[in-house]
Design a protein around this motif. Structure first.
Motif, PDB file in Angstrom:
ATOM      1  N   THR A 216      46.064  94.260  12.657  1.00  0.00           N
ATOM      2  CA  THR A 216      44.853  94.019  11.872  1.00  0.00           C
ATOM      3  C   THR A 216      43.914  93.187  12.721  1.00  0.00           C
ATOM      4  OG1 THR A 216      46.017  94.119   9.763  1.00  0.00           O
ATOM      5  CG2 THR A 216      43.908  92.959   9.792  1.00  0.00           C
ATOM      6  N   ASP A 217      42.649  93.552  12.722  1.00  0.00           N
ATOM      7  CA  ASP A 217      41.712  92.842  13.571  1.00  0.00           C
ATOM      8  C   ASP A 217      40.318  92.876  12.939  1.00  0.00           C
ATOM      9  OD1 ASP A 217      40.539  93.070  17.014  1.00  0.00           O
ATOM     10  OD2 ASP A 217      40.859  91.352  15.679  1.00  0.00           O
ATOM     11  N   THR A 218      39.478  91.954  13.382  1.00  0.00           N
ATOM     12  CA  THR A 218      38.130  91.840  12.821  1.00  0.00           C
ATOM     13  C   THR A 218      37.097  92.058  13.907  1.00  0.00           C
ATOM     14  OG1 THR A 218      38.871  90.281  11.139  1.00  0.00           O
ATOM     15  CG2 THR A 218      36.518  90.316  11.639  1.00  0.00           C
ATOM     16  N   GLN A 219      36.062  92.851  13.589  1.00  0.00           N
ATOM     17  CA  GLN A 219      34.932  93.070  14.481  1.00  0.00           C
ATOM     18  C   GLN A 219      33.648  92.837  13.706  1.00  0.00           C
ATOM     19  OE1 GLN A 219      34.948  93.776  17.773  1.00  0.00           O
ATOM     20  NE2 GLN A 219      37.178  93.515  17.721  1.00  0.00           N
ATOM     21  N   PHE A 220      32.546  92.685  14.429  1.00  0.00           N
ATOM     22  CA  PHE A 220      31.260  92.425  13.791  1.00  0.00           C
ATOM     23  C   PHE A 220      30.222  93.436  14.257  1.00  0.00           C
ATOM     24  CE2 PHE A 220      32.127  88.459  11.690  1.00  0.00           C
ATOM     25  CZ  PHE A 220      33.210  87.960  12.392  1.00  0.00           C
ATOM     26  N   ILE A 221      29.353  93.788  13.330  1.00  0.00           N
ATOM     27  CA  ILE A 221      28.145  94.531  13.673  1.00  0.00           C
ATOM     28  C   ILE A 221      26.984  93.613  13.347  1.00  0.00           C
ATOM     29  CG2 ILE A 221      26.628  96.439  13.010  1.00  0.00           C
ATOM     30  CD1 ILE A 221      29.066  98.126  12.480  1.00  0.00           C
ATOM     31  N   LYS A 222      26.137  93.345  14.337  1.00  0.00           N
ATOM     32  CA  LYS A 222      24.990  92.469  14.105  1.00  0.00           C
ATOM     33  C   LYS A 222      23.731  93.327  14.011  1.00  0.00           C
ATOM     34  CE  LYS A 222      22.529  88.358  15.727  1.00  0.00           C
ATOM     35  NZ  LYS A 222      21.190  88.954  15.611  1.00  0.00           N
ATOM     36  N   ILE A 223      22.957  93.078  12.978  1.00  0.00           N
ATOM     37  CA  ILE A 223      21.680  93.761  12.810  1.00  0.00           C
ATOM     38  C   ILE A 223      20.638  93.016  13.632  1.00  0.00           C
ATOM     39  CG2 ILE A 223      19.975  94.590  11.132  1.00  0.00           C
ATOM     40  CD1 ILE A 223      22.867  95.652  10.762  1.00  0.00           C
ATOM     41  N   GLY A 224      19.860  93.739  14.417  1.00  0.00           N
ATOM     42  CA  GLY A 224      18.862  93.107  15.268  1.00  0.00           C
ATOM     43  C   GLY A 224      17.871  92.280  14.468  1.00  0.00           C
ATOM     44  N   ASP A 225      17.351  91.228  15.113  1.00  0.00           N
ATOM     45  CA  ASP A 225      16.433  90.328  14.435  1.00  0.00           C
ATOM     46  C   ASP A 225      15.079  90.957  14.164  1.00  0.00           C
ATOM     47  OD1 ASP A 225      17.648  87.616  16.511  1.00  0.00           O
ATOM     48  OD2 ASP A 225      18.308  88.318  14.546  1.00  0.00           O
ATOM     49  N   ASP A 226      14.829  92.113  14.791  1.00  0.00           N
ATOM     50  CA  ASP A 226      13.482  92.695  14.699  1.00  0.00           C
ATOM     51  C   ASP A 226      13.228  93.445  13.397  1.00  0.00           C
ATOM     52  OD1 ASP A 226      14.262  95.446  17.005  1.00  0.00           O
ATOM     53  OD2 ASP A 226      15.377  94.529  15.363  1.00  0.00           O
ATOM     54  N   GLY A 227      14.225  93.535  12.532  1.00  0.00           N
ATOM     55  CA  GLY A 227      13.950  94.195  11.260  1.00  0.00           C
ATOM     56  C   GLY A 227      15.222  94.581  10.541  1.00  0.00           C
ATOM     57  N   PRO A 228      15.128  94.824   9.249  1.00  0.00           N
ATOM     58  CA  PRO A 228      16.316  95.193   8.477  1.00  0.00           C
ATOM     59  C   PRO A 228      16.744  96.625   8.737  1.00  0.00           C
ATOM     60  CG  PRO A 228      14.384  95.204   7.066  1.00  0.00           C
ATOM     61  CD  PRO A 228      13.923  94.740   8.399  1.00  0.00           C
ATOM     62  N   VAL A 229      17.953  96.917   8.269  1.00  0.00           N
ATOM     63  CA  VAL A 229      18.529  98.245   8.378  1.00  0.00           C
ATOM     64  C   VAL A 229      18.955  98.698   6.982  1.00  0.00           C
ATOM     65  CG1 VAL A 229      20.612  99.448   9.122  1.00  0.00           C
ATOM     66  CG2 VAL A 229      19.305  98.134  10.766  1.00  0.00           C
ATOM     67  N   GLN A 230      18.726  99.968   6.700  1.00  0.00           N
ATOM     68  CA  GLN A 230      19.197 100.541   5.437  1.00  0.00           C
ATOM     69  C   GLN A 230      20.317 101.511   5.800  1.00  0.00           C
ATOM     70  OE1 GLN A 230      16.221 102.686   3.193  1.00  0.00           O
ATOM     71  NE2 GLN A 230      16.991 101.913   1.246  1.00  0.00           N
ATOM     72  N   ILE A 231      21.521 101.177   5.365  1.00  0.00           N
ATOM     73  CA  ILE A 231      22.688 101.982   5.719  1.00  0.00           C
ATOM     74  C   ILE A 231      22.937 103.001   4.617  1.00  0.00           C
ATOM     75  CG2 ILE A 231      25.171 101.926   6.174  1.00  0.00           C
ATOM     76  CD1 ILE A 231      24.714  99.040   7.192  1.00  0.00           C
ATOM     77  N   PHE A 232      23.048 104.276   5.014  1.00  0.00           N
ATOM     78  CA  PHE A 232      23.246 105.347   4.049  1.00  0.00           C
ATOM     79  C   PHE A 232      24.695 105.833   3.994  1.00  0.00           C
ATOM     80  CE2 PHE A 232      19.124 106.750   2.400  1.00  0.00           C
ATOM     81  CZ  PHE A 232      18.276 105.942   3.136  1.00  0.00           C
ATOM     82  N   GLY A 233      25.477 105.522   5.005  1.00  0.00           N
ATOM     83  CA  GLY A 233      26.862 105.987   4.976  1.00  0.00           C
ATOM     84  C   GLY A 233      27.517 105.746   6.318  1.00  0.00           C
ATOM     85  N   TRP A 234      28.699 106.332   6.475  1.00  0.00           N
ATOM     86  CA  TRP A 234      29.415 106.174   7.729  1.00  0.00           C
ATOM     87  C   TRP A 234      30.318 107.356   7.998  1.00  0.00           C
ATOM     88  CZ3 TRP A 234      30.116 101.782   4.246  1.00  0.00           C
ATOM     89  CH2 TRP A 234      31.170 101.948   3.334  1.00  0.00           C
ATOM     90  N   SER A 235      30.742 107.437   9.245  1.00  0.00           N
ATOM     91  CA  SER A 235      31.707 108.464   9.642  1.00  0.00           C
ATOM     92  C   SER A 235      32.528 107.886  10.783  1.00  0.00           C
ATOM     93  CB  SER A 235      31.005 109.757  10.069  1.00  0.00           C
ATOM     94  OG  SER A 235      30.121 109.502  11.141  1.00  0.00           O
ATOM     95  N   ALA A 236      33.657 108.493  11.061  1.00  0.00           N
ATOM     96  CA  ALA A 236      34.537 107.941  12.093  1.00  0.00           C
ATOM     97  C   ALA A 236      35.367 109.040  12.735  1.00  0.00           C
ATOM     98  CB  ALA A 236      35.455 106.870  11.503  1.00  0.00           C
TER      99      ALA A 236
END
Lengths: 342, 325
Positions: A216-236
């Motif tokens: 088990t491990d933890t990772q981070f996704i950082k949203i850039g400071d230049d503006g927000p993000v609208q997330i619609f979904g994901w895939s892998a």
């Protein structure tokens, strides 16, 4: 197509008492945008094992007739991404292990911070990957594309953006002033929108992430400071089953009350997981992703969130109410920012 | 179109009785034509079947939404099996020439959906002429059409008759249509050939999706991609792609067609050019290319068609999903 949609393309001709074609609609053509012929002719060979592959690009050419385009050129609006991977006469689309990175050359804006697995980014002709924000490419603009292959052996790749091409300068519109004006207004809205909103893909680290057996491990996704993000979904894409939990790192708010499994909660490029409501994440915020390897062997995971990047600030509610007379849950068009296309 | 429930003046929900008279339905040909057997082609030419007639129920009106088929013939037979569909009452063919059956008929899980429903009055018929283009054997084919059926007893209801009136008015002009190459297309090994898809004088055509298949016995060259093609817009000759597109990235099947990102509008008496390159180097390739969509009957302009007795209002249509009072 909905049976009602056909009525966008025809109008009633009162003189001849029958439907007739809307001329403006003739000047919006379905289109495939492939790699620019100067950089890539035919299939793109991607060198195996992270070898150096020359970059390529999407490039929208300029065309007009005697300035009739009114500086709008011939823009392309991409609505989906489609790809094909094959080698030695065998299709390897379903198992392709090519990574992609795209960047707007002129504006210097990245569509992804790290390389993204192509099987979380593009689909097939029968099941294309639909962009939640169109890829708007004005004339003479480039999208710079880097490709790299993970395993040994070269791959032959084709990747298209499929969308609409606009011809505002068509001589057929010269005698249809009102229809031509409608088309030009639509194009201007698209070009204005593009200044503020682009499609975006978010991944962890350098795109891939290898978990030790049963770890088990933890990772981070950082949203850039230049503006927000609208997330619609994901895939892998992964070498084995895994589980995942996603939290807002700052506020510790979670998107789920437990872990979701790669089998029942995480889709792929052909059938991505789509959120019931898009997740608006302010700029500068971090998402914490807790992965768990559900196999007893090392597991390499390529996890991608997709959506749109918005280069606009948040406004306080009272400021919004002061500026608009009717507050609404639906995005409202303004003189600068048109309404959403979906 | 028909509300399932409504709210009365006391804010109580009640079920709409009228909904009971509108139902899903399946239309099949008469028993002697189901399945329909078409004899193998001969050296002299292909063999047409006896026409298969599908008739709407006498006591209702119907809208056909999709087509499903089952072909139990050998692969080399059914991959060349084609059909022409005629709307008998309106004397209209729904394609410019015979189109592969497997480009029109899907199956129960993935039916071949129509982008414009076919409206059938009571006892109105559709005629299916099948052609066996294969020398390899006879073809045996069963099919069914999925439809909405409005029982006669519901036709006294104002909501339904108003809605059907709109649908009826629209169906005078709009029908599903399949546009294919003007003639069968075969491209020599490693060669390039042009084909044309012609929209006739009496219709405008709105292309919605592309379905294609190829047949080749080749084993050398790029057998995986088989062909690459470029489409050129009618009238303007604008290419729809900056480089050729392959079969797998530009076309689909009837169950999973390639949906065009926007409708491709073609005017009457114009034609699209299709340039195909055979990527197989040791055998020719037969190409079956179909653009499925909607036709709009333009008719021909005739001064005497105009109503000289007064202004005729445009029919107002709202599509299949709305009711107009």
């Amino acid at each position: 197509m909905n049976p009602r949609d056909v009525e966008k393309f025809f109008r009633w001709d009162a003189v001849n008492q029958r439907p007739t074609v809307q001329t403006m609609r003739r000047e919006i053509l379905p289109s495939w945008l492939y790699f620019d012929q100067v950089s890539t002719t035919g299939d793109k060979t991607v060198t195996g094992s992270d070898g150096l592959t020359a970059p390529t690009n999407f490039r929208q050419p300029y065309s007009s007739v005697e300035g009739l385009d009114r500086n709008l050129g011939t823009p392309f609006v991409g609505k989906s991404l489609v790809f094909e991977d094959f080698n030695a006469g065998v299709s390897t689309t379903a198992t392709s292990d090519v990574l992609v990175k795209m960047r707007e050359s002129g504006e210097g804006r990245d569509f992804m911070e790290n390389f993204v697995h192509i099987r979380t980014l593009a689909g097939t002709a029968q099941l294309p990957f639909m962009l939640r924000e169109p890829l708007i490419i004005p004339s003479l603009h480039n999208i710079h594309i880097n490709l790299k292959k993970l395993s040994a052996g070269d791959a032959k790749i084709r990747m298209y953006s499929v969308g609409s091409q606009y011809y505002p300068w068509s001589p057929a519109l010269m005698n249809k002033a009102s229809e031509g004006e409608v088309l030009r207004v639509d194009i201007k809205k698209l070009l204005t929108r593009r200044r503020y909103v682009i499609p975006i893909w978010l991944t962890v680290k350098e795109g891939e992430y290898t978990l030790s057996a049963s770890a088990t491990d933890t990772q981070f996704i950082k949203i850039g400071d230049d503006g927000p993000v609208q997330i619609f979904g994901w895939s892998a894409v992964s070498t084995g089953a895994f589980s995942l939990e996603i939290r807002d790192a700052q506020k510790n708010q979670t998107l789920m009350n437990g872990q979701i499994n790669s089998t029942n909660g995480i889709g792929n490029n052909l059938y991505p997981t789509t959120l019931a409501t898009p997740f608006l994440v302010p700029g500068g915020m971090r998402l914490r992703l807790t992965f768990r390897n559900d196999t007893a062997a090392p597991n390499t995971v390529y996890f991608t969130m997709f959506g749109r990047k918005i280069y606009a600030p948040f406004k306080d509610v009272k400021d919004v109410l002061r500026d608009t007379t009717v507050p609404s849950f639906v995005d409202q068009a303004t003189p600068l920012v048109p309404g959403p296309l979906d | 179109m028909i509300a399932t429930w409504r709210v009365d003046k006391d804010q109580q929900i009640y079920l709409n009785q009228v909904k009971r008279y509108v139902k899903g339905s399946l239309l099949v040909p008469q028993a002697t034509q189901n399945p329909i057997t078409t004899l193998a082609a001969t050296a002299a030419g292909r063999t047409p079947s006896i026409p298969a007639i599908v008739e709407a129920d006498a006591s209702s009106v119907m809208q056909v939404w999709s087509m499903m088929g089952l072909d139990s013939s050998a692969a080399e037979v059914k991959e060349r099996f084609s059909v022409v569909i005629d709307d008998v009452v309106w004397r209209r063919s729904l394609m410019n020439r015979d189109v592969l059956v497997q480009h029109i008929f899907g199956n129960a899980q993935t039916p071949g959906r129509l982008h414009q429903p076919i409206f059938l009055e009571g006892q109105q018929t559709l005629k299916f002429n099948f052609f066996n283009n294969s020398l390899a054997g006879d073809d045996t084919f069963k099919f069914a059409l999925e439809a909405t059926k409005y029982q006669e007893s519901s036709l006294t209801n104002q909501d339904i008759t108003a809605g059907i009136g709109n649908v009826r008015a629209k169906s005078r002009y709009f029908t599903p249509f399949w546009l294919t190459t003007d003639a069968p297309l075969t491209v020599a090994d490693g060669g390039t050939a042009d084909a044309f898809l012609t929209v006739t004088k009496d219709i405008s055509f709105l292309g919605v999706e592309i379905i294609a298949s190829v047949i080749s016995t080749g084993r050398a060259g790029n057998t995986q991609e088989s062909i690459q093609f470029t489409l050129f817009d009618a009238e303007t000759e604008r290419p729809l792609m900056n480089q050729p597109v392959t079969l797998n990235t530009g076309t689909g099947t009837v169950g999973f067609p390639f949906k065009l990102p926007t409708g491709w509008l073609l005017r009457p008496n114009t034609r699209v050019r299709l340039t195909v390159t055979n990527l197989i180097t040791d055998a020719p390739v037969e190409v079956f290319f179909t653009i499925a969509g909607i036709s709009c009957y333009a008719g021909t302009f005739n001064l005497f068609d105009q109503n000289i007795h007064g202004e005729q209002k445009a029919p107002v249509w709202h599509g299949a999903g709305e009711v107009s009072r």
